[in-house]
Design an enzyme around this catalytic site. Structure first.
Site: not given
Length: 338
Positions: A236, A265, A284, A286
């Site tokens: 995070r 984000e 974000h 992955s």
């Protein structure tokens, strides 16, 4: 007896990755209602089950303290559960489950790809190609290097397996020490992290976000890392004190970083992380591979079948610790020493 009501947080008009899945297997077995941030509070009292498909929303935190009954089961379509760990839900009898297992292999592959890209200097190669420059260089291998993986849940364990397959030495850090793990032998306790950082070529954060792990990678942690080490965050954004990371990168203490999560984000265009040398920024993503939405939906539907049958659910979260209760190892949730 009327069918159970399943409320899905994630409006049809939401961005593609936050649209709710098709739940065809619920046809005739449940009443399905869709909610967004503005309508969840009104629908929550009617819900027997809440599916948090839009796991980036804070609507549950805002709506839960209201009046009326609350669902007996909440499932989030994410591995992280930090947005659900507010006091009113933690101290309620509501069962919480998460998407443990769906993202393990995709994130581990992503981390391995990042390490290979940085070790073999792929970004520099692509830039030289763009400039039509022929420049022979020597690079390094992941094999023979040393990594510290912080977080010993499913994702951290899969990252460790993958990096070991690349012949890296990996120190896995969990909340508590385990000296007889059936797969990895020893799992280091959180208190050992400062001792492990100076020897690591790579430091990978895959921990859950809790009050104890928030800001765990700060100036002190970066100062302990080996000069020229690289930092990877797939946990995070709030695990990292971003100004401290920027300072460590600008000073040359760290050779680079690969960041998939951020304190804010989308990452603001003014952030220096966009342009710092040696930094790879990804939005974000992955864990997101083709078919991930259906995998998440299937996982929920399989658990719904168990719920209807009165059987124990899978991926149950320990709301006090913030990770799946059926995990044989534990993620980092204790305070890290200064």
């Amino acid at each position: 007896m009327s069918p159970p009501c399943v409320v899905v947080l994630g409006a049809e008009a939401a961005p593609e990755r936050m649209r709710p899945p098709r739940l065809d297997r619920l046809a005739g077995r449940a009443t399905v209602r869709h909610a967004d941030d503005g309508t969840l509070a009104g629908l929550l009292p009617s819900a027997d089950v809440l599916l948090v498909w839009d796991f980036t929303s804070d609507a549950v935190r805002r709506a839960w303290p209201g009046s009326g009954p609350r669902p007996g089961w909440v499932h989030t379509a994410s591995a992280g559960v930090d947005r659900l760990l507010f006091p009113e839900l933690v101290h309620s009898p509501t069962l919480v489950t998460n998407a443990r297992g769906v993202f393990d292999i995709p994130i581990a592959e992503y981390v391995a790809g990042l390490l290979i890209a940085m070790a073999r200097e792929f970004p520099a190669t692509w830039e030289l190609q763009r400039q039509r420059v022929w420049r022979h260089r020597e690079t390094r291998t992941v094999a023979g290097s040393r990594a510290v993986v912080v977080g010993s849940g499913g994702i951290g364990r899969e990252i460790t397996r993958t990096l070991r397959a690349l012949r890296a030495t990996v120190d896995l850090v969990g909340r508590r020490e385990r000296t007889a793990d059936p797969e990895f032998g020893r799992i280091h306790p959180a208190r050992a992290l400062p001792e492990l950082l100076p020897a690591a070529d790579w430091v990978v954060c895959a921990a859950p976000l809790t009050p104890a792990t928030r800001g765990m990678f700060d100036a002190a942690a970066f100062a302990r890392m080996k000069e020229g080490a690289r930092f990877v965050n797939v946990g995070r954004g709030a695990h990292v004190v971003e100004p401290d990371l920027v300072a460590a990168l600008r000073s040359g203490r760290l050779a680079g970083a690969a960041l998939d999560v951020f304190a804010e984000e989308p990452l603001p265009s003014a952030s220096p992380l966009w342009e710092l040398p040696g930094v790879l920024v990804s939005p974000h993503m992955s864990g997101d591979t083709h078919g991930w939405e259906q995998a998440l939906a299937t996982q929920f539907l399989d658990n719904f079948d168990r719920w209807v049958a009165g059987e124990p659910l899978h991926q149950v979260v320990d709301k006090q610790l913030g990770h799946a209760a059926d995990v044989v190892t534990e993620d980092v949730t204790e305070d890290l020493p200064a």
